[in-house]
Design a protein around this motif. Structure first.
Motif, short mmCIF file in Angstrom:
data_model
loop_
_atom_site.label_atom_id
_atom_site.label_comp_id
_atom_site.label_asym_id
_atom_site.label_seq_id
_atom_site.Cartn_x
_atom_site.Cartn_y
_atom_site.Cartn_z
N GLY A 38 69.53 -10.64 72.40
CA GLY A 38 69.29 -9.59 73.41
C GLY A 38 67.97 -9.49 74.03
N TYR A 39 67.04 -10.50 73.74
CA TYR A 39 65.69 -10.52 74.15
C TYR A 39 65.61 -11.10 75.76
CZ TYR A 39 63.75 -9.50 69.73
OH TYR A 39 63.47 -8.90 68.43
N ASP A 40 64.85 -10.75 76.37
CA ASP A 40 64.58 -11.22 77.90
C ASP A 40 63.63 -12.30 78.07
OD1 ASP A 40 66.29 -8.93 78.79
OD2 ASP A 40 64.44 -7.59 77.95
N PHE A 41 62.60 -12.21 77.03
CA PHE A 41 61.36 -13.11 77.37
C PHE A 41 60.93 -13.76 76.13
CE2 PHE A 41 56.64 -13.40 77.16
CZ PHE A 41 56.29 -13.78 78.57
N ALA A 42 60.41 -15.01 76.13
CA ALA A 42 60.15 -15.79 74.93
C ALA A 42 58.76 -16.30 75.48
CB ALA A 42 61.20 -16.85 74.55
N TYR A 43 57.87 -16.15 74.56
CA TYR A 43 56.56 -17.02 74.66
C TYR A 43 56.40 -17.89 73.59
CZ TYR A 43 51.31 -16.85 75.54
OH TYR A 43 50.04 -17.10 76.09
N ILE A 44 56.55 -19.31 74.13
CA ILE A 44 56.48 -20.47 72.91
C ILE A 44 55.15 -20.85 73.03
CG2 ILE A 44 57.68 -22.38 72.22
CD1 ILE A 44 59.99 -21.61 73.86
N HIS A 45 54.31 -20.97 72.09
CA HIS A 45 53.07 -21.49 71.89
C HIS A 45 53.15 -22.53 71.19
CE1 HIS A 45 49.29 -21.36 69.94
NE2 HIS A 45 48.62 -21.44 71.20
N VAL A 46 52.34 -23.54 71.44
CA VAL A 46 52.18 -24.75 70.67
C VAL A 46 50.72 -25.23 70.42
CG1 VAL A 46 52.76 -27.25 70.47
CG2 VAL A 46 54.60 -25.69 71.25
N GLU A 47 49.99 -25.12 69.49
CA GLU A 47 48.71 -25.22 69.22
C GLU A 47 48.27 -27.02 69.21
OE1 GLU A 47 44.78 -23.77 67.60
OE2 GLU A 47 46.43 -23.29 69.01
N ALA A 48 49.18 -27.67 68.97
CA ALA A 48 48.92 -29.22 68.56
C ALA A 48 47.92 -29.87 69.81
CB ALA A 48 50.27 -30.15 68.50
N PRO A 49 48.13 -29.57 70.96
CA PRO A 49 47.34 -30.40 71.98
C PRO A 49 45.87 -30.02 72.02
CG PRO A 49 49.33 -29.74 73.02
CD PRO A 49 49.41 -28.95 71.72
N ASP A 50 45.72 -28.69 71.46
CA ASP A 50 44.37 -28.01 71.44
C ASP A 50 43.75 -28.87 69.93
OD1 ASP A 50 42.08 -26.22 72.01
OD2 ASP A 50 42.60 -25.43 70.25
N GLU A 51 44.46 -28.88 69.09
CA GLU A 51 43.90 -29.48 67.60
C GLU A 51 43.53 -30.89 68.10
OE1 GLU A 51 42.78 -28.09 64.98
OE2 GLU A 51 43.37 -26.07 65.65
N MET A 52 44.26 -31.69 68.72
CA MET A 52 44.08 -33.04 68.93
C MET A 52 42.83 -33.25 69.86
SD MET A 52 45.98 -34.20 66.77
CE MET A 52 46.03 -32.75 65.74
N GLY A 53 42.50 -32.30 70.75
CA GLY A 53 41.51 -32.39 71.60
C GLY A 53 40.38 -32.22 70.79
N HIS A 54 40.28 -31.10 69.90
CA HIS A 54 39.04 -30.64 69.08
C HIS A 54 38.91 -32.00 68.15
CE1 HIS A 54 38.50 -26.80 70.18
NE2 HIS A 54 39.88 -26.29 69.65
N GLN A 55 39.98 -32.65 67.78
CA GLN A 55 40.02 -34.30 66.95
C GLN A 55 39.06 -35.24 67.73
OE1 GLN A 55 42.88 -34.84 64.46
NE2 GLN A 55 43.03 -32.91 63.67
N GLY A 56 39.16 -35.05 69.11
CA GLY A 56 38.83 -36.09 69.96
C GLY A 56 39.83 -37.39 70.18
N SER A 57 40.89 -37.09 69.67
CA SER A 57 41.86 -38.06 69.74
C SER A 57 42.81 -38.30 70.83
CB SER A 57 42.70 -37.84 68.40
OG SER A 57 43.87 -38.90 68.37
N VAL A 58 42.66 -39.08 71.71
CA VAL A 58 43.19 -39.68 72.93
C VAL A 58 44.80 -39.90 72.56
CG1 VAL A 58 43.64 -41.04 74.81
CG2 VAL A 58 41.33 -40.42 74.24
N GLU A 59 45.07 -40.79 71.81
CA GLU A 59 46.35 -40.99 71.51
C GLU A 59 47.27 -39.66 70.77
OE1 GLU A 59 43.60 -42.46 70.25
OE2 GLU A 59 43.82 -44.27 71.41
N ASN A 60 46.55 -38.93 69.93
CA ASN A 60 47.40 -37.57 69.31
C ASN A 60 47.41 -36.84 70.17
OD1 ASN A 60 47.62 -39.18 66.93
ND2 ASN A 60 46.37 -38.38 65.78
N LYS A 61 46.63 -36.57 71.25
CA LYS A 61 46.77 -35.43 72.20
C LYS A 61 47.90 -35.88 73.16
CE LYS A 61 44.72 -32.51 75.63
NZ LYS A 61 43.17 -32.24 76.25
#
Length: 400
Positions: free
Chosen positions: A287-310
């Motif tokens: 019965g929910y109307d709205f879903a906010y789906i957050h995925v952290e992984a691209p940010d973490e890979m950016g912090h690591q400086g990994s092109v392939e993993n991002k």
């Protein structure tokens, strides 16, 4: 009508030389987002208000429809909400990260910050280390609380909000210029290195080829927040799906329902499929109307400086989250609107957040519009659409 936000944290970036001048978003194979792009509105939105630091806290408040200049009181108080800490009016919360510092002989101030997440330390390892610190640091007015992975919390009663530096902003730098002036916090950080450097957990991590979590780092100070109800603001019953305490805290403060997903850990190998299934179940069965789906992984890979993993993180976001959500709602015969975007850029070259506007894609299952061939920063800019007050973009999503 159902409404979805899919947030690829830090997904946007800047041109990368080894990618021939493309960003990681441009270089990623994202057939689902590109298919939607042909029928969707694209544009740019400023999620970090001018004059404010480009944190995931301010940016995700904007994405959720809350003006950070009105509602922001610090990052860690939002995280405190997520783990059930009842902050008093005179309490100050601090994020307490486990980090990896260089270990050559010398003064604490001369060490270099190598890894802001200690190789995305598991919650299990981190809790053991935090317990060791709590025994040594027990004192009136200071209380530690366990969070997730490297992200934990200190509450100081009757404290002061201090300006502190996020560890991911000073990777590879000497830490002396960024240490807190508060003598108690500084003493805790210095002693933490002595306690943690040769802790059995860290000895094993080194043997396993992992960075040791050999110091704590305080930042993100703030006081108790007061968000208005998302349901009262929008008329939508909402869920938040994230592995990150910050987002769960925004949900708790706004009266959204935070959902637990087994295996969701905020890293590259998070449970993408499980997040999509949780969103579909909430929207189609609960019965929910709205879903906010957050995925952290691209940010973490950016912090690591990994092109392939991002790139991998962005591609899995497309394949395992967006594809499944769009397919599931379509097969159920539900009309829906979906907003896909990052909260802020995390460029590979910077290895930290920047405050530039972000590209968004808005798809409406009921009506196709003339769009672009693909979804990325360049295509979004072509539209000429710019939301300077990014917190108002959600009104556009919900406005039908």
């Amino acid at each position: 009508m159902k409404y979805v936000i899919v947030l690829g944290d830090g997904m946007a970036g800047e041109p990368v030389g080894q990618l021939g001048g493309m960003t990681t978003l441009e270089a990623s194979k994202t057939p689902v987002m590109d298919r939607l792009a042909k029928m969707s509105e694209q544009g740019m939105a400023r999620m970090v208000p001018k004059g404010m630091a480009p944190g995931s806290d301010t940016a995700n408040l904007s994405v959720a429809g809350y003006d950070p200049q009105v509602y922001y009181t610090g990052r860690s108080p939002l995280e405190a909400l997520s783990i059930g800490v009842d902050m008093k009016a005179d309490d100050v919360a601090f994020r307490c990260n486990f980090v990896t510092l260089s270990e050559e002989a010398g003064a604490y101030e001369d060490r270099i910050i190598i890894d802001h997440s200690s190789d995305e330390i598991s919650t299990e390892d981190a809790v053991i280390l935090l317990e060791a610190l709590k025994k040594e640091f027990a004192r009136e007015g200071y209380h530690f609380y366990a969070g997730t992975s490297y992200r934990h919390l200190l509450i100081q009663h009757g404290g002061e909000v201090l300006e502190l530096t996020p560890p991911h902003d000073i990777l590879t730098r000497r830490i002396g210029a960024y240490l807190p002036k508060d003598p108690v916090l500084l003493e805790m950080m210095k002693k933490s290195f002595d306690i943690l450097e040769n802790h059995p957990v860290n000895l094993k991590r080194r043997r396993d080829g992992l960075h040791p979590a050999n110091s704590i780092w305080f930042w993100g100070a703030g006081t108790r927040p007061a968000l208005s109800s998302f349901l009262e603001k929008t008329g939508k019953k909402a869920v938040m799906i994230s592995a990150v305490d910050l987002l769960k805290g925004i949900a708790v403060g706004a009266g959204m329902t935070p959902l637990f997903v087994e295996g969701a850990n905020g890293g590259l190998y998070t449970n993408y499929d499980g997040k999509a299934k949780a969103a579909l179940n909430a929207l189609l069965n609960d019965g929910y109307d709205f879903a906010y789906i957050h995925v952290e992984a691209p940010d973490e890979m950016g912090h690591q400086g990994s092109v392939e993993n991002k790139i991998q993180a962005i591609e899995w976001l497309d394949e395992k989250v967006i594809k499944n959500v769009v397919k599931g709602l379509g097969e159920a015969g539900e009309d829906f609107r979906i907003l896909i975007l990052p909260d802020h850029p995390t460029p590979i070259c910077a290895r930290t957040h920047t405050k530039e506007p972000v590209p968004y894609l808005l798809y409406d299952s009921r009506k196709a519009v003339e769009g672009q061939e693909t979804y990325n920063e360049k295509k979004a800019k072509i539209s000429g659409i710019m939301w300077e007050d990014g917190y108002r973009l959600i009104e556009h999503l919900l406005g039908d």
